[in-house]
Design a protein around this motif. Sequence first.
Motif, short mmCIF file in Angstrom:
data_model
loop_
_atom_site.label_atom_id
_atom_site.label_comp_id
_atom_site.label_asym_id
_atom_site.label_seq_id
_atom_site.Cartn_x
_atom_site.Cartn_y
_atom_site.Cartn_z
N VAL A 25 -16.15 -10.80 -2.23
CA VAL A 25 -16.53 -9.41 -2.01
C VAL A 25 -15.99 -8.46 -3.07
O VAL A 25 -16.50 -7.34 -3.21
CB VAL A 25 -16.08 -8.94 -0.61
CG1 VAL A 25 -16.69 -9.80 0.47
CG2 VAL A 25 -14.57 -8.91 -0.49
N ARG A 26 -14.98 -8.88 -3.83
CA ARG A 26 -14.46 -7.99 -4.87
C ARG A 26 -15.51 -7.65 -5.92
O ARG A 26 -15.43 -6.61 -6.57
CB ARG A 26 -13.25 -8.63 -5.56
CG ARG A 26 -11.96 -8.51 -4.79
CD ARG A 26 -10.75 -8.89 -5.63
NE ARG A 26 -9.55 -8.97 -4.81
CZ ARG A 26 -9.05 -10.09 -4.33
NH1 ARG A 26 -9.65 -11.24 -4.60
NH2 ARG A 26 -7.96 -10.09 -3.59
N ALA A 27 -16.49 -8.53 -6.10
CA ALA A 27 -17.56 -8.24 -7.06
C ALA A 27 -18.37 -7.02 -6.64
O ALA A 27 -19.00 -6.37 -7.48
CB ALA A 27 -18.49 -9.46 -7.17
N PHE A 28 -18.34 -6.67 -5.36
CA PHE A 28 -19.12 -5.53 -4.85
C PHE A 28 -18.26 -4.31 -4.55
O PHE A 28 -18.66 -3.19 -4.82
CB PHE A 28 -19.88 -5.94 -3.58
CG PHE A 28 -20.79 -7.11 -3.78
CD1 PHE A 28 -22.06 -6.95 -4.31
CD2 PHE A 28 -20.38 -8.38 -3.45
CE1 PHE A 28 -22.90 -8.03 -4.50
CE2 PHE A 28 -21.21 -9.48 -3.63
CZ PHE A 28 -22.47 -9.29 -4.16
N CYS A 29 -17.06 -4.54 -3.99
CA CYS A 29 -16.25 -3.40 -3.57
C CYS A 29 -15.10 -3.10 -4.51
O CYS A 29 -14.46 -2.06 -4.38
CB CYS A 29 -15.71 -3.64 -2.16
SG CYS A 29 -14.52 -4.98 -2.02
N THR B 148 -23.39 0.90 1.07
CA THR B 148 -24.60 0.08 1.23
C THR B 148 -24.24 -1.39 1.38
O THR B 148 -24.80 -2.10 2.23
CB THR B 148 -25.54 0.27 0.03
OG1 THR B 148 -25.87 1.65 -0.09
CG2 THR B 148 -26.80 -0.55 0.20
N GLY B 149 -23.29 -1.86 0.57
CA GLY B 149 -22.86 -3.26 0.68
C GLY B 149 -22.26 -3.56 2.04
O GLY B 149 -22.49 -4.64 2.61
N TRP C 298 -11.45 -0.46 0.70
CA TRP C 298 -12.78 -1.03 0.87
C TRP C 298 -12.72 -2.54 1.03
O TRP C 298 -13.52 -3.14 1.77
CB TRP C 298 -13.67 -0.69 -0.34
CG TRP C 298 -14.09 0.73 -0.36
CD1 TRP C 298 -13.49 1.77 -1.03
CD2 TRP C 298 -15.21 1.30 0.33
NE1 TRP C 298 -14.17 2.93 -0.81
CE2 TRP C 298 -15.23 2.68 0.01
CE3 TRP C 298 -16.20 0.79 1.16
CZ2 TRP C 298 -16.20 3.54 0.52
CZ3 TRP C 298 -17.16 1.64 1.66
CH2 TRP C 298 -17.16 2.99 1.35
N VAL D 68 -22.78 2.74 -3.26
CA VAL D 68 -22.98 1.30 -3.44
C VAL D 68 -22.08 0.52 -2.47
O VAL D 68 -22.53 -0.44 -1.82
CB VAL D 68 -22.68 0.91 -4.90
CG1 VAL D 68 -22.66 -0.61 -5.05
CG2 VAL D 68 -23.73 1.51 -5.83
N ARG D 69 -20.83 0.96 -2.36
CA ARG D 69 -19.91 0.25 -1.46
C ARG D 69 -20.36 0.38 0.00
O ARG D 69 -20.31 -0.59 0.76
CB ARG D 69 -18.50 0.81 -1.63
CG ARG D 69 -17.84 0.41 -2.94
CD ARG D 69 -16.56 1.18 -3.15
NE ARG D 69 -15.75 0.64 -4.23
CZ ARG D 69 -14.67 1.21 -4.73
NH1 ARG D 69 -14.25 2.37 -4.22
NH2 ARG D 69 -14.00 0.65 -5.72
N TYR E 274 -14.54 -4.91 4.03
CA TYR E 274 -15.51 -5.90 3.55
C TYR E 274 -15.14 -7.30 4.04
O TYR E 274 -16.00 -8.06 4.51
CB TYR E 274 -15.56 -5.89 2.02
CG TYR E 274 -16.70 -5.09 1.43
CD1 TYR E 274 -17.79 -5.72 0.86
CD2 TYR E 274 -16.68 -3.70 1.44
CE1 TYR E 274 -18.84 -4.99 0.31
CE2 TYR E 274 -17.71 -2.96 0.90
CZ TYR E 274 -18.80 -3.61 0.33
OH TYR E 274 -19.83 -2.88 -0.20
N ARG F 270 -20.61 5.30 -6.70
CA ARG F 270 -19.86 4.08 -6.38
C ARG F 270 -19.64 3.97 -4.88
O ARG F 270 -19.75 2.89 -4.30
CB ARG F 270 -18.52 4.09 -7.11
CG ARG F 270 -17.65 2.88 -6.84
CD ARG F 270 -16.37 2.92 -7.63
NE ARG F 270 -16.63 2.91 -9.07
CZ ARG F 270 -15.68 2.99 -9.99
NH1 ARG F 270 -14.41 3.11 -9.62
NH2 ARG F 270 -15.98 2.97 -11.27
#
Length: 350
Positions: free
Chosen positions: A285-289, A28-29, A295, A25-26, A299, A22
């Motif tokens: 951005v909540r969909a990603f972080c 990377t985003g 985070w 992924v964060r 973001y 996780r």
Amino acid sequence: MTAATTLTTAEAAPPPAAPGARRTVRTTGLLVGLALLAVAVLASISVGAKQIPLDQVWHGLFQATGTENDHIVRGLRLPRTAIGVAVGAALGLAGAVMQTLTRNPLADPGLLGVNAGASAAVVTSISLLGVTSFTGYLWFAFAGAGVAAVAVNALGGSRAATPVRLALAGTAVNAALFGYVNGLQLWDLSALETMRHWSIGTLAGRRGDLLLPALPFLVAGALLALALARPLNAMALGDDTARSLGAHLGRTRVLSIVAITLLCGAATAVCGPIGFIGLMIPHAVRAFCGPDTRWLFPYCAVFAPVLLLGSDIVGRVLVPPYEIEVGVVTAFLGGLLFIQLVRRRKVAHL
């Protein structure tokens, strides 16, 4: 315990690599966001009424010789872009702090009257008090933003506030303050001429010397917001849970309001009231972080300038050779998102 039982228990346990995956992924985003921000900065410098090739942009930035393109790049578009990055990051952070602090998905510096309060104070200082310097009315912007934030929170019910009550209180305060601003500008035509573009929210014509006095306040507000990420994380779980985790609720609320006032006051003083950036970016951005503010805040600080610069570019190229102010573009986009959020039953029933 038998070996078979031990094996079964081990198989049933969650894989230890999940938190690391996780985090990857964060991270990377966030790197993707920085890359998009770099692209937005280059596009903001090169795109406009006159298209400038990237090699000429590079020449204007690092090897300027006084050509027309060099003047456009260094004298006009570079300050405009730098202000867009700083103001976008400030508004995105302020929106994320407001939504986390109030546990209100509709919170936004523009929607809850903070930008309107700063605008009203600035117009008052220019029209009635004769303040002409940017450093002079910067302090009025801070005062207006702080007073408006406290007023909306009080009208919305303070701790008992719901998203709908806060939205209604913010709408009422916004209407009253912008009515006051418009009335004062019509009464004082010199103030109207000075403020007519600024009051819409714009990056056009913003000079680099406007950013320098505001930059310390923007940096201080951003650092304070990032430092509050952990206690705000606890408060998002509810006051009782936050107390049990050792969070100081009163201190966190006061410092959060200070951070919001610094960020919104300085941003509004530089560019005028630009709405909905703080509403759109945290939801996107909540969909990603996820909801973790450690985070979420970085973001928002990265992706909000991307949205602001992108909206500014759209305003430049949509109806050439004229420009649409960036505040108009963000209001259109944000209005669509706000309608969608209000239509959700889980928001409407809060």
